[in-house]
Design a protein around this motif. Sequence first.
Motif, PDB file in Angstrom:
ATOM      1  N   THR A   1      63.767  22.765  78.191  1.00 16.24           N
ATOM      2  CA  THR A   1      64.392  24.002  78.667  1.00 16.24           C
ATOM      3  C   THR A   1      64.329  24.167  80.186  1.00 16.24           C
ATOM      4  N   GLY A   2      63.687  23.243  80.882  1.00 17.71           N
ATOM      5  CA  GLY A   2      63.591  23.352  82.333  1.00 17.71           C
ATOM      6  C   GLY A   2      62.521  24.294  82.810  1.00 17.71           C
ATOM      7  N   GLY A   3      61.509  24.538  81.992  1.00 17.14           N
ATOM      8  CA  GLY A   3      60.405  25.404  82.379  1.00 17.14           C
ATOM      9  C   GLY A   3      59.284  24.634  83.053  1.00 17.14           C
TER      10      GLY A   3
ATOM     11  N   SER B   1      41.375  23.072  75.333  1.00 19.84           N
ATOM     12  CA  SER B   1      40.800  21.831  75.857  1.00 19.84           C
ATOM     13  C   SER B   1      41.767  20.663  75.770  1.00 19.84           C
ATOM     14  N   GLN B   2      42.793  20.759  74.917  1.00 22.98           N
ATOM     15  CA  GLN B   2      43.746  19.682  74.731  1.00 22.98           C
ATOM     16  C   GLN B   2      45.147  20.110  75.149  1.00 22.98           C
ATOM     17  N   HIS B   3      45.954  19.120  75.518  1.00 19.77           N
ATOM     18  CA  HIS B   3      47.348  19.384  75.836  1.00 19.77           C
ATOM     19  C   HIS B   3      48.118  19.711  74.551  1.00 19.77           C
ATOM     20  N   SER B   4      49.208  20.434  74.699  1.00 17.62           N
ATOM     21  CA  SER B   4      50.059  20.793  73.567  1.00 17.62           C
ATOM     22  C   SER B   4      51.349  19.992  73.645  1.00 17.62           C
ATOM     23  N   ALA B   5      51.564  19.098  72.664  1.00 24.25           N
ATOM     24  CA  ALA B   5      52.794  18.298  72.635  1.00 24.25           C
ATOM     25  C   ALA B   5      54.011  19.189  72.429  1.00 24.25           C
ATOM     26  N   PHE B   6      53.876  20.235  71.623  1.00 26.21           N
ATOM     27  CA  PHE B   6      54.991  21.154  71.376  1.00 26.21           C
ATOM     28  C   PHE B   6      55.429  21.839  72.670  1.00 26.21           C
ATOM     29  N   LEU B   7      54.467  22.356  73.419  1.00 27.06           N
ATOM     30  CA  LEU B   7      54.805  23.077  74.643  1.00 27.06           C
ATOM     31  C   LEU B   7      55.249  22.131  75.755  1.00 27.06           C
ATOM     32  N   GLN B   8      54.753  20.913  75.752  1.00 28.70           N
ATOM     33  CA  GLN B   8      55.249  19.927  76.706  1.00 28.70           C
ATOM     34  C   GLN B   8      56.741  19.691  76.497  1.00 28.70           C
ATOM     35  N   GLN B   9      57.130  19.521  75.240  1.00 27.26           N
ATOM     36  CA  GLN B   9      58.542  19.323  74.929  1.00 27.26           C
ATOM     37  C   GLN B   9      59.352  20.581  75.227  1.00 27.26           C
ATOM     38  N   ALA B  10      58.790  21.751  74.921  1.00 29.73           N
ATOM     39  CA  ALA B  10      59.508  23.006  75.150  1.00 29.73           C
ATOM     40  C   ALA B  10      59.821  23.196  76.629  1.00 29.73           C
ATOM     41  N   SER B  11      58.839  22.991  77.494  1.00 24.32           N
ATOM     42  CA  SER B  11      59.053  23.170  78.932  1.00 24.32           C
ATOM     43  C   SER B  11      59.974  22.102  79.493  1.00 24.32           C
ATOM     44  N   TYR B  12      59.837  20.873  79.025  1.00 20.51           N
ATOM     45  CA  TYR B  12      60.669  19.778  79.531  1.00 20.51           C
ATOM     46  C   TYR B  12      62.134  19.981  79.153  1.00 20.51           C
TER      47      TYR B  12
ATOM     48  N   ILE C   1      63.230  25.791  70.431  1.00 20.67           N
ATOM     49  CA  ILE C   1      63.399  25.137  71.729  1.00 20.67           C
ATOM     50  C   ILE C   1      64.876  24.876  72.015  1.00 20.67           C
ATOM     51  N   PHE C   2      65.599  24.367  71.017  1.00 14.21           N
ATOM     52  CA  PHE C   2      67.015  24.087  71.219  1.00 14.21           C
ATOM     53  C   PHE C   2      67.822  25.379  71.383  1.00 14.21           C
ATOM     54  N   SER C   3      67.404  26.439  70.705  1.00 15.23           N
ATOM     55  CA  SER C   3      68.074  27.737  70.887  1.00 15.23           C
ATOM     56  C   SER C   3      67.867  28.260  72.304  1.00 15.23           C
ATOM     57  N   ALA C   4      66.647  28.113  72.811  1.00 14.30           N
ATOM     58  CA  ALA C   4      66.375  28.533  74.186  1.00 14.30           C
ATOM     59  C   ALA C   4      67.165  27.692  75.181  1.00 14.30           C
ATOM     60  N   GLN C   5      67.305  26.409  74.901  1.00 17.62           N
ATOM     61  CA  GLN C   5      68.072  25.528  75.783  1.00 17.62           C
ATOM     62  C   GLN C   5      69.539  25.952  75.842  1.00 17.62           C
ATOM     63  N   ARG C   6      70.117  26.260  74.677  1.00 17.62           N
ATOM     64  CA  ARG C   6      71.519  26.681  74.633  1.00 17.62           C
ATOM     65  C   ARG C   6      71.729  28.024  75.337  1.00 17.62           C
ATOM     66  N   SER C   7      70.722  28.893  75.266  1.00 14.52           N
ATOM     67  CA  SER C   7      70.823  30.212  75.894  1.00 14.52           C
ATOM     68  C   SER C   7      70.387  30.199  77.354  1.00 14.52           C
ATOM     69  N   MET C   8      70.019  29.018  77.861  1.00 16.67           N
ATOM     70  CA  MET C   8      69.568  28.866  79.251  1.00 16.67           C
ATOM     71  C   MET C   8      68.349  29.726  79.536  1.00 16.67           C
ATOM     72  N   VAL C   9      67.411  29.739  78.589  1.00 13.63           N
ATOM     73  CA  VAL C   9      66.162  30.490  78.738  1.00 13.63           C
ATOM     74  C   VAL C   9      65.019  29.488  78.893  1.00 13.63           C
ATOM     75  N   PRO C  10      64.431  29.349  80.080  1.00 17.58           N
ATOM     76  CA  PRO C  10      63.324  28.407  80.263  1.00 17.58           C
ATOM     77  C   PRO C  10      62.054  28.888  79.567  1.00 17.58           C
ATOM     78  N   ILE C  11      61.311  27.946  79.026  1.00 16.06           N
ATOM     79  CA  ILE C  11      60.026  28.239  78.388  1.00 16.06           C
ATOM     80  C   ILE C  11      58.922  27.668  79.261  1.00 16.06           C
ATOM     81  N   ASP C  12      58.157  28.544  79.907  1.00 15.68           N
ATOM     82  CA  ASP C  12      56.993  28.137  80.686  1.00 15.68           C
ATOM     83  C   ASP C  12      55.781  28.067  79.767  1.00 15.68           C
ATOM     84  N   SER C  13      54.865  27.177  80.091  1.00 12.32           N
ATOM     85  CA  SER C  13      53.692  26.985  79.246  1.00 12.32           C
ATOM     86  C   SER C  13      52.432  26.946  80.094  1.00 12.32           C
ATOM     87  N   CYS C  14      51.462  27.780  79.727  1.00  7.96           N
ATOM     88  CA  CYS C  14      50.149  27.768  80.354  1.00  7.96           C
ATOM     89  C   CYS C  14      49.126  27.506  79.248  1.00  7.96           C
ATOM     90  N   VAL C  15      48.641  26.273  79.188  1.00  4.64           N
ATOM     91  CA  VAL C  15      47.735  25.857  78.119  1.00  4.64           C
ATOM     92  C   VAL C  15      46.301  26.110  78.550  1.00  4.64           C
TER      93      VAL C  15
END
Length: 286
Positions: A191-193, A178-189, A161-175
């Motif tokens: 990196t601006g995805g 049945s449950q939310h993903s804490a990892f992907l919530q943080q990744a999108s938040y 996630i931090f590597s993507a942030q430094r490279s300005m690569v947004p991570i979009d997440s489509c879950v």
Amino acid sequence: MTPVSSKQYADDVSLLMVLIDTNPLFWSSSAAPLSFSKFLSQVLSFLNSILLLNQLNQVMVIATGLNSCDYIYDSSKGPTSQRVESLLQKLEEFVVKDEELNKDDSVDGIGSSLLSGSLSMALCSIQRIFRSGSLHPQPRILCMHGSQDGPGQYVAIMNSIFSAQRSMVPIDSCVIGSQHSAFLQQASYITGGVYLKPQHLDGLFQYLTTVFATDLHSRSFLQLPKPVGVDFRASCFCHKNTIDMGYICSVCLSIFCKHHKKCSTCGSAFGQPQTVSTSNQKRKAP
């Protein structure tokens, strides 16, 4: 590193890295809201729409299995007429190989897919394109994930996630689970995805084309979904459990659920124990 904007084709040209969760334990369980074949047919229609939007758009697909990850499709290689056939064939071969690697019958529940591995592969491919010297589209990552989070992958995923942030690569997440993903919530938040958990999976194609088909330049003119809340809790380095309160090493910032005399990561001796909250804090790269 050379700024991304100086080597782009145009603002509306995209390089979409799609990470597809192929975990057989998830798709065969009651947690899967639709069959894998229906899910895949809607994803294929979405990928074709991305390539039709602009002739310079590129799509790469990475399969995220229970035990391994692999590239299964690259739109820049091979004729257009063989897109679907090539993807389906390689995906089928990957699923068979991934199941053969699963020799551990003691998996509890659904089991987590190797999200950290697929994120690393996607970022490595993007970096190769960055350093190729030729013009490149604007890269972004889309995670199509359904399995539960694997606490043991916390460190590797946060590094990605931090590597993507430094490279300005947004991570979009489509879950799609049945449950939310804490990892992907943080990744999108971080990196601006965009993070989205569709309510009606029968209309997955409409969600994908409405939210994730737009290029990064066009997103500034649209009202895209925003996360209601982000789970910023961390996983301890000792037992890989998600915790609200823990002990942190002042040298390497490793987090533990119990007090230890010495940090298992860097070997520093702990002094008087002090607990810190791991929730409701915005993650930042060290």
